[in-house]
Enzyme design. Sequence first.
Site, PDB file in Angstrom:
ATOM      1  N   THR A 174      93.648 -22.697  -7.958  1.00 43.88           N
ATOM      2  CA  THR A 174      92.353 -23.309  -8.281  1.00 43.88           C
ATOM      3  C   THR A 174      92.232 -24.741  -7.792  1.00 43.88           C
ATOM      4  OG1 THR A 174      92.307 -21.970 -10.276  1.00 43.88           O
ATOM      5  CG2 THR A 174      90.827 -23.833 -10.229  1.00 43.88           C
ATOM      6  N   ASP A 202      96.208 -17.136  -4.312  1.00 44.03           N
ATOM      7  CA  ASP A 202      96.191 -17.182  -5.770  1.00 44.03           C
ATOM      8  C   ASP A 202      97.642 -16.947  -6.191  1.00 44.03           C
ATOM      9  OD1 ASP A 202      93.987 -16.363  -8.241  1.00 44.03           O
ATOM     10  OD2 ASP A 202      96.098 -15.885  -8.536  1.00 44.03           O
ATOM     11  N   SER A 203      98.111 -17.692  -7.161  1.00 48.42           N
ATOM     12  CA  SER A 203      99.548 -17.607  -7.455  1.00 48.42           C
ATOM     13  C   SER A 203      99.953 -16.270  -8.053  1.00 48.42           C
ATOM     14  CB  SER A 203      99.987 -18.759  -8.350  1.00 48.42           C
ATOM     15  OG  SER A 203      99.619 -18.543  -9.683  1.00 48.42           O
ATOM     16  N   SER A 204      98.995 -15.425  -8.414  1.00 51.43           N
ATOM     17  CA  SER A 204      99.355 -14.078  -8.873  1.00 51.43           C
ATOM     18  C   SER A 204      99.959 -13.271  -7.722  1.00 51.43           C
ATOM     19  CB  SER A 204      98.124 -13.346  -9.402  1.00 51.43           C
ATOM     20  OG  SER A 204      97.482 -14.156 -10.344  1.00 51.43           O
ATOM     21  N   THR A 253     106.568 -22.994 -19.574  1.00 57.67           N
ATOM     22  CA  THR A 253     105.887 -21.710 -19.666  1.00 57.67           C
ATOM     23  C   THR A 253     104.395 -21.995 -19.709  1.00 57.67           C
ATOM     24  OG1 THR A 253     107.656 -20.876 -21.072  1.00 57.67           O
ATOM     25  CG2 THR A 253     105.628 -19.639 -21.123  1.00 57.67           C
ATOM     26  N   CYS A 313     110.775 -15.341 -28.356  1.00 56.51           N
ATOM     27  CA  CYS A 313     110.179 -16.539 -28.963  1.00 56.51           C
ATOM     28  C   CYS A 313     109.999 -17.603 -27.896  1.00 56.51           C
ATOM     29  CB  CYS A 313     111.084 -17.097 -30.061  1.00 56.51           C
ATOM     30  SG  CYS A 313     111.322 -15.962 -31.419  1.00 56.51           S
TER      31      CYS A 313
HETATM   32  N1  ASP Z   1      94.614 -17.736 -10.723  1.00 58.33           N
HETATM   33  C1  ASP Z   1      94.894 -19.093 -10.359  1.00 58.33           C
HETATM   34  C2  ASP Z   1      96.285 -19.146  -9.750  1.00 58.33           C
HETATM   35  O1  ASP Z   1      97.254 -19.113 -10.440  1.00 58.33           O
HETATM   36  C3  ASP Z   1      94.795 -19.986 -11.539  1.00 58.33           C
HETATM   37  C4  ASP Z   1      95.115 -21.428 -11.238  1.00 58.33           C
HETATM   38  O2  ASP Z   1      95.168 -21.860 -10.124  1.00 58.33           O
HETATM   39  O3  ASP Z   1      95.334 -22.187 -12.188  1.00 58.33           O
HETATM   40  O4  ASP Z   1      96.387 -19.188  -8.545  1.00 58.33           O
END
Ligand code: ASP
Length: 344
Positions: free
Chosen positions: A16, A60-62, A168, A281
């Site tokens: 983002t 996108d980091s996904s 995290t 946890c």
């Molecule tokens: N979906 C985005 C990503 O991880 C969210 C972000 O950039 O914060 O690439």
Amino acid sequence: MAKGDPKILLIYTGGTIGMIKDFKTGSLRNFNFDDLLKHIPELRLLDCEIDTHSFDTPIDSSNMRPKYWSDIALVIKNKYQLFDGFVILHGSDTMSYTASALSFMLENLCKPVIFTGSQLPIGDLRTDAKENLITSIQLASLHNEGVPVVKEVGLYFEYKLYRANRTTKINAEHFEAFASLNYPPLAESGVHLDVNKGALLHPKKEKELIVHLELEDDILLVKMFPGITEKTINHFFSLKGTKGVILETYGSGNLTTEPWFIKALQELMDKGIPVVNVTQCSGGSVAMGHYETSVALKEMGVISGKDITTEAAIAKLMYLLGRNDSKEDFKNIFECPLRGEMNV
Ligand code: ASP
């Protein structure tokens, strides 16, 4: 900018932070990083020289994976002598995974590598991107008599610099998106940049940077839950080719003591596959043997992840399996902090 100012390399991977709104369509698109100074003129006021390097196709980091972690590590390797610090712009979703992985891949790191991102795009009026970016660059530029103050992989978000492999992502909406529940912040940004010197890693002397690019990604993470069936566990544990397993357990490392589970786990370990116990946890530590429900795990030789995060455990397992240490040493090495990722 003056002669002798620190040189910072800004590496843009996506996420983002690097997006601006296309006012015609209303959608977000990546902006050209060569135009960075146009969008953030404040960067000219910083006492450092900034150069940029962008992924050809920002992601996108996904969509991050070990191949891209290696790409980032390679850029740092190739530019290590030319720059005093590195700031990596990355999507927040998997930032803790990438940053944890980089902490293991960069052995003997003696310069700052700071990950940052944002919840709102840099082109948004209420964006958190500018503060995150500017302060990350300042943190990467901090030096004392020519020696960098931060000599490790950090993650900066919403006024706090954390040790990256302790973080995290805890919130998908708040600007305060990250937490480090088992380790204090390395620095806090208020009126002053307040560095917690006692919390920083202090590598003894400058050794040559070693960049590890071989990671073993054939690993398995099993989050345990009440009701998980024998069929499911047997399916996971009999997968061909698995080189290591992380079990996300309850509380201080406890699991069901039902005989079918203990039998399945024993069979898995008999194959020589290392199994790491990490707690579900967010804070606190695994302490096998504390409850009856973890005694068997300890006796079987399950590795204690202590207070490591799941993100760092995944990165450490991939890194250590990639190094091909002997099976006998594996448990001892895993249970030792290598980059400050767990308490002693
Ligand atoms: N979906 C985005 C990503 O991880 C969210 C972000 O950039 O914060 O690439």
